[in-house]
Design a protein around this motif. Structure first.
Motif, short mmCIF file in Angstrom:
data_model
loop_
_atom_site.label_atom_id
_atom_site.label_comp_id
_atom_site.label_asym_id
_atom_site.label_seq_id
_atom_site.Cartn_x
_atom_site.Cartn_y
_atom_site.Cartn_z
N ARG A 96 -6.15 9.25 -0.77
CA ARG A 96 -6.37 7.81 -0.89
C ARG A 96 -5.64 7.33 -2.12
O ARG A 96 -5.70 7.98 -3.17
N ALA A 97 -4.92 6.23 -2.00
CA ALA A 97 -4.15 5.70 -3.13
C ALA A 97 -5.07 5.44 -4.32
O ALA A 97 -6.27 5.21 -4.18
N ARG A 114 -3.92 10.81 -11.08
CA ARG A 114 -2.80 11.04 -10.16
C ARG A 114 -1.44 11.08 -10.88
O ARG A 114 -0.42 11.14 -10.22
N ASP A 146 0.85 -1.18 0.00
CA ASP A 146 0.00 0.00 0.00
C ASP A 146 0.89 1.24 0.00
O ASP A 146 1.71 1.43 0.90
N ASP A 147 0.71 2.11 -1.00
CA ASP A 147 1.51 3.34 -1.08
C ASP A 147 0.95 4.47 -0.23
O ASP A 147 1.53 5.56 -0.20
N GLN A 179 0.11 8.69 -12.45
CA GLN A 179 0.87 7.51 -12.05
C GLN A 179 0.69 6.35 -13.04
O GLN A 179 0.70 5.19 -12.67
N ASN A 205 -0.43 7.63 0.87
CA ASN A 205 -0.56 8.88 0.12
C ASN A 205 0.57 9.09 -0.89
O ASN A 205 0.65 10.14 -1.53
N GLY A 206 1.43 8.09 -1.04
CA GLY A 206 2.48 8.16 -2.05
C GLY A 206 3.77 8.82 -1.59
O GLY A 206 4.75 8.88 -2.35
#
Length: 333
Positions: A214-215, A267, A46-47, A269, A49-50
């Motif tokens: 949230r990711a 995002r 799980d990232d 990504q 908030n990055g």
């Protein structure tokens, strides 16, 4: 002091045993084992908030491949549904232990995170707000019943939760309190209702801001629904000890390949689409699911009416924090 800590440990164990049993019954969950670490570079961890750094280390017996201590099992569980051939409307429950070394200390935050991580296999027709709410209600019923059992065993603890939980979307909450911050809005709505499920965490609101981060690659926060964007949310209760809203759980319907692609683009990504986990979603190789995490220390802290998370879990604290709590006669584990 030692005897008080021991009695506290017994109460913590009772809360965890009672709640996990109720949760398995209501959500049709099968308890399974869970990992402390996963391989890096697969997209499984799980990232958050990055920006949070995971604990990372090389594995000698695997030619120094890098592993990371999990932040949560939000994505790992979905793979397990496939590997264990879990049936529709059946799920898994695991006791997750994680490390988040970038977490800021507070009475409700520690670098050690323990939660019940659950995941249920679902079909495409259940990707709806009503299905999300069904699962929220079952979780809340488990919390309510646990509080009742706790109050009967430990009579000094009185039930305080409302019988019903209130559902509200983050956009609706923004319109109710346009001049407050996101956290202030949470405090206001939770103090009013006692227990709230806040829908739609991760997408931009009409203000152009996120309610909270949230990711992009597990919860579906971008799908349009009758309430607004989002098939996810947070379960909050009013904590009278701390006099603030108190998050017990984060959960949601997981991304399908359309939502994953859309959210990664939003995002910026898109490079993650090449990762192993994301490829499994894009190729329909893992089941659709709904799932979430329920904080074990958070629930114990709330139900046992504790002031600090260090009263219900063993973690690392600097000397200043320990002394501050001792001055308040708060005994940390």
């Amino acid at each position: 002091m030692c005897r008080i800590q021991l009695e506290n440990e017994q109460k913590i164990a009772f809360v965890k045993k009672t709640f996990s049993h109720l949760l398995c019954e209501k959500l049709n969950l099968i308890p399974i084992s869970s990992p402390l670490m996963v391989l890096d570079g697969l997209g499984i961890n799980d990232d958050l908030n990055g920006i949070e750094r995971p604990v990372r280390f090389p594995i000698k017996s695997m030619n120094d491949k890098q592993a990371v201590i999990v932040h949560s099992l939000a994505k790992w569980k979905r793979i397990r549904l496939k590997e264990y051939e879990i049936k529709q409307e059946e799920g898994i429950l695991t006791n997750m232990s994680a490390l988040r070394p970038d977490e800021d200390y507070s009475p409700i935050h520690s670098i050690f995170v323990d939660q019940w991580d659950w995941e249920i296999r679902m079909n495409k027709t259940n990707r709806t707000i009503s299905y999300l709410k069904e699962n929220v209600l079952k979780i809340y019923e488990s919390i309510l019943e646990t509080e009742k059992i706790i109050s009967e065993k430990y009579t000094e603890i009185k039930p305080i939760l409302p019988q019903q939980i209130t559902f509200i979307h983050t956009e609706e909450l923004l319109q109710l309190f346009p001049n407050q911050t996101a956290k202030e809005r949470e405090h206001l709505i939770t103090e009013k209702h006692g227990a709230v499920f806040l829908i739609g965490i991760g997408a931009k609101l009409s203000s152009g801001q996120l309610h909270d981060g949230r990711a992009a690659d597990y919860d579906d926060w971008s799908t349009e629904t009758e309430l607004g964007k989002g098939l996810n949310g947070d379960l909050l209760v009013w904590n009278p000890v701390l006099k603030q809203s108190f998050e017990l759980s984060s959960m949601g319907i997981r991304v399908d390949k359309m939502a994953l692609h859309r959210q990664l683009i939003e995002r910026e990504q898109e490079d993650k689409l090449s990762l192993s986990y994301h490829q499994m979603i894009m190729n329909d190789e893992i089941p659709l699911s709904v799932g979430g995490g329920i904080g074990q220390s958070r629930l114990c802290m709330f139900l046992l009416r504790k002031q600090h998370i260090g009263e219900v879990q063993v973690s690392l604290w600097d000397d200043k924090i320990v002394k501050e709590q001792l001055d308040k006669k708060i005994i940390m584990l």
